[in-house]
Design a protein around this motif. Sequence first.
Motif, PDB file in Angstrom:
ATOM      1  N   ASP A 232       0.853  -1.181   0.000  1.00 16.68           N
ATOM      2  CA  ASP A 232       0.000   0.000   0.000  1.00 16.68           C
ATOM      3  C   ASP A 232       0.893   1.237   0.000  1.00 16.68           C
ATOM      4  O   ASP A 232       1.582   1.527   0.970  1.00 16.68           O
ATOM      5  CB  ASP A 232      -0.892  -0.027   1.251  1.00 16.68           C
ATOM      6  CG  ASP A 232      -1.793   1.196   1.288  1.00 16.68           C
ATOM      7  OD1 ASP A 232      -1.784   1.966   0.303  1.00 16.68           O
ATOM      8  OD2 ASP A 232      -2.493   1.371   2.296  1.00 16.68           O
ATOM      9  N   THR A 233       0.871   1.957  -1.113  1.00 16.63           N
ATOM     10  CA  THR A 233       1.807   3.070  -1.213  1.00 16.63           C
ATOM     11  C   THR A 233       1.445   4.206  -0.271  1.00 16.63           C
ATOM     12  O   THR A 233       2.295   5.006   0.083  1.00 16.63           O
ATOM     13  CB  THR A 233       1.847   3.614  -2.654  1.00 16.63           C
ATOM     14  OG1 THR A 233       0.512   3.880  -3.066  1.00 16.63           O
ATOM     15  CG2 THR A 233       2.467   2.606  -3.584  1.00 16.63           C
ATOM     16  N   ASP A 234       0.197   4.245   0.140  1.00 10.27           N
ATOM     17  CA  ASP A 234      -0.178   5.333   1.041  1.00 10.27           C
ATOM     18  C   ASP A 234       0.444   5.152   2.420  1.00 10.27           C
ATOM     19  O   ASP A 234       0.638   6.119   3.161  1.00 10.27           O
ATOM     20  CB  ASP A 234      -1.709   5.414   1.176  1.00 10.27           C
ATOM     21  CG  ASP A 234      -2.339   5.851  -0.132  1.00 10.27           C
ATOM     22  OD1 ASP A 234      -1.634   6.553  -0.890  1.00 10.27           O
ATOM     23  OD2 ASP A 234      -3.485   5.475  -0.417  1.00 10.27           O
ATOM     24  N   ALA A 235       0.697   3.913   2.764  1.00  6.06           N
ATOM     25  CA  ALA A 235       1.243   3.658   4.094  1.00  6.06           C
ATOM     26  C   ALA A 235       2.647   3.072   3.996  1.00  6.06           C
ATOM     27  O   ALA A 235       3.037   2.205   4.764  1.00  6.06           O
ATOM     28  CB  ALA A 235       0.322   2.708   4.858  1.00  6.06           C
ATOM     29  N   LEU A 236       3.367   3.554   3.037  1.00  9.52           N
ATOM     30  CA  LEU A 236       4.668   2.950   2.775  1.00  9.52           C
ATOM     31  C   LEU A 236       5.602   3.089   3.967  1.00  9.52           C
ATOM     32  O   LEU A 236       6.321   2.159   4.333  1.00  9.52           O
ATOM     33  CB  LEU A 236       5.301   3.607   1.541  1.00  9.52           C
ATOM     34  CG  LEU A 236       6.311   2.742   0.793  1.00  9.52           C
ATOM     35  CD1 LEU A 236       5.666   1.464   0.304  1.00  9.52           C
ATOM     36  CD2 LEU A 236       6.903   3.501  -0.380  1.00  9.52           C
ATOM     37  N   ARG A 237       5.559   4.251   4.557  1.00  6.21           N
ATOM     38  CA  ARG A 237       6.449   4.483   5.702  1.00  6.21           C
ATOM     39  C   ARG A 237       6.196   3.441   6.799  1.00  6.21           C
ATOM     40  O   ARG A 237       7.124   2.856   7.344  1.00  6.21           O
ATOM     41  CB  ARG A 237       6.241   5.899   6.249  1.00  6.21           C
ATOM     42  CG  ARG A 237       7.058   6.229   7.481  1.00  6.21           C
ATOM     43  CD  ARG A 237       6.853   7.679   7.885  1.00  6.21           C
ATOM     44  NE  ARG A 237       7.432   8.610   6.933  1.00  6.21           N
ATOM     45  CZ  ARG A 237       8.699   9.042   6.988  1.00  6.21           C
ATOM     46  NH1 ARG A 237       9.501   8.608   7.923  1.00  6.21           N
ATOM     47  NH2 ARG A 237       9.141   9.893   6.100  1.00  6.21           N
ATOM     48  N   HIS A 238       4.925   3.214   7.037  1.00  7.48           N
ATOM     49  CA  HIS A 238       4.583   2.232   8.054  1.00  7.48           C
ATOM     50  C   HIS A 238       4.944   0.817   7.582  1.00  7.48           C
ATOM     51  O   HIS A 238       5.561   0.031   8.304  1.00  7.48           O
ATOM     52  CB  HIS A 238       3.095   2.312   8.377  1.00  7.48           C
ATOM     53  CG  HIS A 238       2.623   1.164   9.215  1.00  7.48           C
ATOM     54  ND1 HIS A 238       2.917   1.070  10.559  1.00  7.48           N
ATOM     55  CD2 HIS A 238       1.918   0.046   8.894  1.00  7.48           C
ATOM     56  CE1 HIS A 238       2.399  -0.052  11.033  1.00  7.48           C
ATOM     57  NE2 HIS A 238       1.790  -0.686  10.049  1.00  7.48           N
ATOM     58  N   ASN A 239       4.575   0.502   6.350  1.00  9.45           N
ATOM     59  CA  ASN A 239       4.806  -0.848   5.853  1.00  9.45           C
ATOM     60  C   ASN A 239       6.281  -1.221   5.856  1.00  9.45           C
ATOM     61  O   ASN A 239       6.642  -2.354   6.125  1.00  9.45           O
ATOM     62  CB  ASN A 239       4.268  -0.978   4.422  1.00  9.45           C
ATOM     63  CG  ASN A 239       2.760  -1.069   4.405  1.00  9.45           C
ATOM     64  OD1 ASN A 239       2.154  -1.513   5.383  1.00  9.45           O
ATOM     65  ND2 ASN A 239       2.154  -0.609   3.321  1.00  9.45           N
ATOM     66  N   LEU A 240       7.088  -0.279   5.502  1.00  7.96           N
ATOM     67  CA  LEU A 240       8.517  -0.583   5.420  1.00  7.96           C
ATOM     68  C   LEU A 240       9.236  -0.267   6.729  1.00  7.96           C
ATOM     69  O   LEU A 240      10.455  -0.342   6.797  1.00  7.96           O
ATOM     70  CB  LEU A 240       9.155   0.206   4.266  1.00  7.96           C
ATOM     71  CG  LEU A 240       8.581  -0.109   2.882  1.00  7.96           C
ATOM     72  CD1 LEU A 240       9.286   0.721   1.822  1.00  7.96           C
ATOM     73  CD2 LEU A 240       8.718  -1.588   2.566  1.00  7.96           C
ATOM     74  N   ARG A 241       8.483   0.064   7.731  1.00  5.62           N
ATOM     75  CA  ARG A 241       9.032   0.311   9.068  1.00  5.62           C
ATOM     76  C   ARG A 241      10.124   1.380   9.026  1.00  5.62           C
ATOM     77  O   ARG A 241      11.197   1.205   9.577  1.00  5.62           O
ATOM     78  CB  ARG A 241       9.620  -0.960   9.693  1.00  5.62           C
ATOM     79  CG  ARG A 241       8.794  -2.217   9.503  1.00  5.62           C
ATOM     80  CD  ARG A 241       7.467  -2.154  10.252  1.00  5.62           C
ATOM     81  NE  ARG A 241       6.857  -3.462  10.353  1.00  5.62           N
ATOM     82  CZ  ARG A 241       6.042  -4.007   9.437  1.00  5.62           C
ATOM     83  NH1 ARG A 241       5.744  -3.324   8.346  1.00  5.62           N
ATOM     84  NH2 ARG A 241       5.512  -5.190   9.627  1.00  5.62           N
ATOM     85  N   VAL A 242       9.860   2.409   8.289  1.00  9.49           N
ATOM     86  CA  VAL A 242      10.852   3.478   8.192  1.00  9.49           C
ATOM     87  C   VAL A 242      10.784   4.347   9.438  1.00  9.49           C
ATOM     88  O   VAL A 242       9.700   4.726   9.873  1.00  9.49           O
ATOM     89  CB  VAL A 242      10.590   4.333   6.934  1.00  9.49           C
ATOM     90  CG1 VAL A 242      11.541   5.520   6.892  1.00  9.49           C
ATOM     91  CG2 VAL A 242      10.753   3.492   5.691  1.00  9.49           C
ATOM     92  N   ARG A 243      11.928   4.601  10.017  1.00  8.86           N
ATOM     93  CA  ARG A 243      11.968   5.450  11.215  1.00  8.86           C
ATOM     94  C   ARG A 243      12.779   6.688  10.920  1.00  8.86           C
ATOM     95  O   ARG A 243      13.759   6.626  10.161  1.00  8.86           O
ATOM     96  CB  ARG A 243      12.641   4.717  12.376  1.00  8.86           C
ATOM     97  CG  ARG A 243      11.887   3.493  12.843  1.00  8.86           C
ATOM     98  CD  ARG A 243      12.691   2.833  13.940  1.00  8.86           C
ATOM     99  NE  ARG A 243      12.282   1.463  14.135  1.00  8.86           N
ATOM    100  CZ  ARG A 243      13.066   0.548  14.685  1.00  8.86           C
ATOM    101  NH1 ARG A 243      14.295   0.867  15.068  1.00  8.86           N
ATOM    102  NH2 ARG A 243      12.645  -0.678  14.846  1.00  8.86           N
ATOM    103  N   SER A 244      12.400   7.750  11.565  1.00  3.35           N
ATOM    104  CA  SER A 244      13.198   8.956  11.355  1.00  3.35           C
ATOM    105  C   SER A 244      14.521   8.801  12.105  1.00  3.35           C
ATOM    106  O   SER A 244      14.610   8.062  13.087  1.00  3.35           O
ATOM    107  CB  SER A 244      12.434  10.180  11.863  1.00  3.35           C
ATOM    108  OG  SER A 244      12.101   9.995  13.210  1.00  3.35           O
ATOM    109  N   GLY A 245      15.497   9.466  11.615  1.00  2.65           N
ATOM    110  CA  GLY A 245      16.796   9.382  12.270  1.00  2.65           C
ATOM    111  C   GLY A 245      17.693   8.327  11.672  1.00  2.65           C
ATOM    112  O   GLY A 245      18.879   8.259  11.976  1.00  2.65           O
TER     113      GLY A 245
END
Lengths: 492, 548
Positions: A232-245
């Motif tokens: 789901d491209t809308d939730a990519l950050r969540h799906n790929l477990r991307v964290r800031s920093g």
Amino acid sequence: MNMFQDDVVSSATSSPASSLYSPSPHGHVHGSWVQELSQDQQSVRLVGLLYQCAAEVAAGAIDRANFYLEQITQLASLDAPHTLQRLAAVFADALARKLLNLVPGLSRALLSTANSAEAHLIPAARRHLFDMLPFMKLAYLTTNHAILEAMEGEKFVHVVDLSGPAANPVQWIALFHAFRARRGGPPHLRITAVHDSKEFLANMAAVLIKEAEAFDIPFQFTAVEARLDELDTDALRHNLRVRSGEALAISVVAQLHRLLAADDANRRHCLTPLQIIARSSPNSFGELLERELNTRLQLSPDASSALSSLSPQSPVLAAHQRPVAKLGSFLSAVKALSPKIMVVTEPEANHNAATFQERFDEALNYYASLFDCLERASSSSSAAAAAAERARVERLVIGEEIRGVVAREGAERKERHERLPQWARRMQGAGMEPVGLSYGAMMEARKLLQSCGWGGYEVTHDPRGEAFFFCWHRKPLYFVSAWRPAACRQSS
Amino acid sequence: MAAASSAHLFGLGDAQMQQPPPPPQQAPPPAQNAATPAPKKKRNQPDPDAEVIALSPRTLLATNRFVCEVCNKGFQREQNLQLHRRGHNLPWKLKQKNPKETRRRVYLCPEPTCVHHDPSRALGDLTGIKKHYCRKHGEKKWKCDKCNKRYAVQSDWKAHSKTCGTREYRCDCGTLFSRRDSFITHRAFCDALAQESARVPSIGAGMYGSGGMALGLSGIAASQLHSFQDQAHSSGGATAITGNAAAQFEHLMPSSAGSPAFRATQQASSSSSPFYLGVAEDGGHQGQPGHTSMLHGKPAYHGLMQLPEQHGQGSNGLLNLGFFSGANGGGQDARLVFPDQFNGAGAGNGRGDGGEHGNSSAAGNAESAAIFSGNMMGNQMAGGAGFSSSLYNNSSETVAPPQMSATALLQKAAQMGATTSGGGAGGSSVNSLLRGLGGGGGALNGRPAGAGAGGFMAGESSSRSTASREESESQQFRDLMNSLSASGGGAGAEFSGGFPGVDDGKLSTRDFLGVGGGVVRNMGGAAGLAMRHGAAGIGMGSLDPEMK
């Protein structure tokens, strides 16, 4: 291919050779001519037949396509000694499937069982492919090198592996090595792998965690059970477990083209019963009937698109409302993650041409090269096992790709390989800018080729030196290119 | 006088081509300047007077090219053989060295993609270039028993064997490395591989793929052509003729075999066609009939060269004989064997002729290539030269069962497809047949002819040439040959080898029309452009009137 069709017309009058080359489709078929031809004659003939068959398949002419398929199967088989014969067998299979797709029920009923029977062999075949050809290794190596350079000085690194079926833990073990050897020591490393097989991910996790311990690298592994084209491209950050920093790197090998798949052929290639009768009756009655049908529908008999309006489910209008490929939204989502680098490996071929025959032609030539590579790899080790492995690779892995290019249509057609310039346009259109690959990466890749004794392969780069091509006898078969959000420029 | 030529294209082979670097003393043929993008500037030309020598891989690697017919002892150099012959009381002859010309020699790497293929980066000694070539482009035949590392040069292998194991990195898989970096590269992949292969039986990557030069051919050949082009560019201006004309002649023949293979690339390299004139100095190998073609056979240009070799050995079994002998021997036979097929190909020839106008001989050549393959198809479909070359290659050098690569077959099929439809369009009148022959002559014969025509004759039109071909007689051709052989010293024998059909009478006559015409034209053209070649061959000028 027009030239082959011309043959058919002229065969009666021109030299015997050309009639031998291209039989009239309505001539009588005997097995005898097969024996009379030399191996090379057969091969050349085979190529002609394939093109003719493809033309008929494109036109949806079951009867004539069937005629050619019959001849092709006399000359080609999956376990034939000749590379071209095996290639032709795989393509004949793909053509037949495409033909069968005209009758979707039949196709689904038959092929789903046939495919699943061998599904368990696929992982092994992939392994063999990885062993036999250097392309994936080169891709991993180059990708790693680019990541390493982009991550210089970074203490927290997150690598997302989107390679799916083409993923291999080896790539990341190599990255461990590289990170460990770098100045300042290894970073805290997190790897997120996206794959549709739980088993594969579990194995990958085990391998990598063990290896990271051995190297004393702070490491975390995240498994995402999914397919790239289903994320789901809308939730990519969540799906790929991307964290800031964390500095983000994305590696995608031979997968991005799947996002180009779109339901662009939503005109279903189905036939009305009447048409099936028309197309399968071998005599002039069939032609007559078909012509009658076509005139009534005001269609030209040979345009492949003609079929579109015949299907009750899909009005012609649908062509104008074709859904867009997912790539655009995916890339903009990626850009929003602001990765430091995104390394893309793709087959250097245009298997996404508009017309079927272009795709067929390109695929035939491209996969001929790959088959030659495999032949070369398996012939240098004499063991019969090598031939068996090669056969599995050809049938299950590359064959599946070929079916993806040739047999499927619309959203099902996932193997939409495109060449580097097209990708560069797409990437730049999505607000990415190229990152040059370094000379060091080139040297590494060449060294790898050398150290494994692969003859005939080479690594070249594009005119601007930004992307690498992996070539077999000068024919580029894969490319690697690196990208980052264009905004990155100021910061780096 | 120095020969300037980038003879690579054809015969190049083993003939030692001398390529004095670009800034040529002679004015370059005018047409060529227009067509050629400015020749590459050489940096750091070490010794502009050095004699640049390009050797074919075969020659480079040959250990005994020159074999004594009495005791079969082989020699690396002609001169040594001659000295040896003295011992048998055989007639012998040492090549005279022109005292003025004792210049430093530098050697080019035959691999076109190599930096040392450029005259400006030529290597200074023969041993050096040999080792370079083996190491960088050769098969690694020497394997260390301890660590399986392979070497192309025996002395490297020996040196390694002495130290192997004394300083080593051992991978868990058992492989030993003497260098840390290769160990690391290997290990990165080896580890996980080992783990997974526990689950899946597989053969280690290392086992696959043996390096080697026996690959495929068409790709290589094509790319090499490209580099010929480069070569041509870089060697700049003038093309002069040296050596004896016989050598040149000899180039004409084998090269014809290659032309179809290179169709595409030649088109691309049209501007460099002027350089194609294969000029060989080197009276040496010509003294050995039969052997010559073999020598020619070797250069990197597999496509071109292997064929002649086959011809020389008379072992044409693999493919269609007619084609082979035709291709190698000069195209005559090929055309005679199946004249009918020319009906079909006539159209193609016609176009080829047109294309030859001006300097664009490459276009003409390309066409003729198509024609050629047309012939073959008519004959037996046994193949465009490109394919036959690859076939031959495979059969001779690879361990694999002789088979053409799928890629090559596809190309072949495409070529044939093109020709077929062209043929369908073409008429089949006698006239076109003749023209076809003529065109074929220029073409088959060559590339050579093409080269000559393109380079020397610049703008000469081939419609004219067709006419002259029709007028010429095989007698004339023989005259030409005679005069060539007369002046060419040892070349006589060679010629008869090259033209098996010469004295066969009627059968060949028609052929000679084409061949003779083509050749004559070239020579004439050369003379017309006032290209003077050195002492060695025959005066071109003298040929001119004779042939016209």
